[in-house]
Design an enzyme around this catalytic site. Structure first.
Site, PDB file in Angstrom:
ATOM      1  N   ARG A  78      -7.921   1.790 -17.219  1.00 24.70           N
ATOM      2  CA  ARG A  78      -8.606   0.617 -16.675  1.00 24.70           C
ATOM      3  C   ARG A  78      -9.513   0.921 -15.482  1.00 24.70           C
ATOM      4  NH1 ARG A  78      -3.750  -0.616 -18.606  1.00 24.70           N
ATOM      5  NH2 ARG A  78      -3.579  -2.445 -19.956  1.00 24.70           N
ATOM      6  N   HIS A 124     -10.198   1.309 -21.623  1.00 24.55           N
ATOM      7  CA  HIS A 124     -10.533   2.275 -22.674  1.00 24.55           C
ATOM      8  C   HIS A 124     -11.972   2.174 -23.186  1.00 24.55           C
ATOM      9  CE1 HIS A 124      -6.494   3.552 -22.486  1.00 24.55           C
ATOM     10  NE2 HIS A 124      -5.950   2.800 -23.431  1.00 24.55           N
ATOM     11  N   HIS A 161      -5.406   9.242 -27.755  1.00 24.66           N
ATOM     12  CA  HIS A 161      -4.446   8.137 -27.722  1.00 24.66           C
ATOM     13  C   HIS A 161      -3.487   8.123 -28.907  1.00 24.66           C
ATOM     14  CE1 HIS A 161      -2.990   4.174 -26.545  1.00 24.66           C
ATOM     15  NE2 HIS A 161      -3.782   4.209 -25.488  1.00 24.66           N
ATOM     16  N   ASP A 217       4.060   2.409 -18.321  1.00 22.68           N
ATOM     17  CA  ASP A 217       2.618   2.355 -18.585  1.00 22.68           C
ATOM     18  C   ASP A 217       1.932   2.751 -17.281  1.00 22.68           C
ATOM     19  OD1 ASP A 217       0.137   1.977 -19.620  1.00 22.68           O
ATOM     20  OD2 ASP A 217       0.363  -0.165 -20.059  1.00 22.68           O
ATOM     21  N   GLU A 223      -1.201  10.529 -22.373  1.00 20.02           N
ATOM     22  CA  GLU A 223      -2.661  10.626 -22.284  1.00 20.02           C
ATOM     23  C   GLU A 223      -3.041  11.404 -21.034  1.00 20.02           C
ATOM     24  OE1 GLU A 223      -4.078   6.375 -22.681  1.00 20.02           O
ATOM     25  OE2 GLU A 223      -1.934   6.184 -22.964  1.00 20.02           O
TER      26      GLU A 223
HETATM   27  C1  BGC Z   1      -2.639   1.632 -21.697  1.00 27.54           C
HETATM   28  C2  BGC Z   1      -1.906   0.384 -22.014  1.00 27.54           C
HETATM   29  C3  BGC Z   1      -2.567  -0.277 -23.183  1.00 27.54           C
HETATM   30  C4  BGC Z   1      -2.572   0.673 -24.328  1.00 27.54           C
HETATM   31  C5  BGC Z   1      -3.323   0.083 -25.465  1.00 27.54           C
HETATM   32  C6  BGC Z   1      -2.565   2.523 -22.874  1.00 27.54           C
HETATM   33  O1  BGC Z   1      -3.268   3.700 -22.633  1.00 27.54           O
HETATM   34  O2  BGC Z   1      -2.142   2.265 -20.552  1.00 27.54           O
HETATM   35  O3  BGC Z   1      -1.862  -0.487 -20.915  1.00 27.54           O
HETATM   36  O4  BGC Z   1      -1.940  -1.458 -23.533  1.00 27.54           O
HETATM   37  O5  BGC Z   1      -3.175   1.871 -23.968  1.00 27.54           O
HETATM   38  O6  BGC Z   1      -2.855   0.494 -26.654  1.00 27.54           O
END
Ligand code: BGC
Length: 388
Positions: A115, A140, A214, A286, A353
């Protein structure tokens, strides 16, 4: 009775020739088991763009499938402790689901992984407004990030490893980001059971870049249940706490005495039920871990190890990046039917990630994500599979 007494000279000659042939055949079959890459048609996007799927296989049978849409790893098959191959990533079995409902399964993430607060940042005195696709924040890469574009592919053949080079030219202003960004991502499968991902990018205007991958991993196998029994180790003394919108507060907090302490390997499950405020904000893990490395050191280092006691599979994560987002699949809510044929629920996969820290463009004390013209963004991550 002795060999030479039972068989005639001619029979002995025949036996010898047969043995020689067997040796030659088995040697050539070993030599034939070198890495390979094949291509097939995968589908057509709603916009009419053709999408291909590449299958990269190594001499041990490890097999990775990648589509040119989003550079998505759709399947990743690695052996367990008995040599049985299983798909260890979550995914879909069709392009339409990847286009319309993908929570970033297997995708290349860019221009900015994770973010940026208030979907805005300033660089060199210019203010930039980004697509707010996650509340008031951008996530993203925005509405149409690198996970939703078709990449140009080039095969990189080889014996001990094979690669797929993916290229995308992101135009100036795309999703609000400045500069034409020329991005290349090379996926390589090696005979050491590694999936290596090398990212590079150049720009013609000052901009920010933070690329990542991801995949949602489940070392027991796609569709086999949750990852709560997986054992995780992360080489980090600190992490970046977040606010309720999942934006880092700017603090680098010690993991000591918190559920975020993975310096001694432990199961993932128990911490998720903790009432720690950070866990409540994230609905589980997260967060970004600050990897233990000297600032500015971009050597490849072991950052994390994931182990599934049931299958014996181990995944090492090595990276040149300073941060690691561990996301425990908290937003999977039972609305997606995956490539396993079953429904995905919370915790059915986890992401590791490698990245620069979230919201770095607004956090001057975080390692910089600025890329200037004339410089090259470079980042490498290896997911290495083994058994224990
Ligand atoms: C984020 C999460 C998000 C997810 C989406 C992750 O990389 O940190 O907050 O909901 O990606 O699939």
């Amino acid at each position: 009775m002795k060999f030479y007494m039972i068989f005639s000279r001619a029979q002995r000659g025949l036996v010898f020739a047969a043995c020689l042939l067997a040796v030659v055949l088995s040697a050539s079959s070993i030599m034939a088991a070198s890495a390979s890459i094949t291509k097939s048609e995968y589908g057509t996007t709603a916009d009419g763009e053709a999408v291909d799927e590449y299958t990269l296989t190594n001499a041990n049978g490890m097999e990775v499938k990648i589509i040119t849409y989003g550079g998505i790893v759709t399947s990743l098959r690695v052996p367990d402790r008995n040599g049985n191959l299983d798909d260890v990533v979550l995914g879909f079995d069709n392009l339409q689901d990847y286009e319309t409902r993908n929570p970033y399964f297997g995708a290349i993430i860019g221009r900015y992984g994770n973010r940026i607060g208030n979907a805005s940042f300033s660089l060199d005195g210019e203010d930039y407004t980004l697509a707010a696709n996650n509340g008031e924040n951008t996530l993203h890469g925005g509405n149409k990030g690198f996970d939703k574009v078709v990449w140009t592919a080039e095969e990189i053949p080889g014996d001990a490893e094979v690669g797929l080079s993916l290229n995308y030219l992101s135009p100036d202003g795309e999703e609000g980001y400045p500069g034409n960004l020329d991005v290349t991502v090379v996926y390589t499968v090696t005979d050491d059971n590694e999936l290596r991902i090398e990212y590079s990018a150049t720009t013609d205007k000052p901009t920010v870049v933070n690329l990542t991958h991801h995949s949602y991993f489940n070392l027991a196998g796609n569709g086999s249940g949750t990852i709560y029994d997986h054992i995780l180790w992360i080489d980090a003394d600190r992490y970046t706490p977040i606010d309720a919108g999942l934006i880092p507060t700017g603090e680098l907090a010690p993991v000591d005495g918190t559920p975020f302490d993975f310096r001694v390997a432990k199961a993932i499950g128990p911490g998720i039920r903790s009432n720690d405020e950070q866990m409540i904000f994230g609905r589980g893990y997260d967060h970004n871990w600050v990897l233990n490395r000297e600032e500015g050191n971009t050597e490849m280092e072991l950052a994390a190890r994931l182990y599934d006691p049931g299958s014996g599979r181990v995944m090492d994560v090595l990276t040149t990046e300073p941060g690691l987002q561990f996301y425990s699949g908290n937003f999977l809510d039972g609305t997606l039917v995956g490539s396993s044929g079953g429904m995905y629920r919370q915790g059915d996969g986890l992401c590791l990630e490698t990245q620069h820290f979230p919201d770095s463009p607004n956090k001057p004390d975080f390692p910089s994500t600025t890329l200037n013209p004339g410089d090259t963004y470079e980042s490498t991550t290896i997911y290495r599979f083994g058994v224990d």
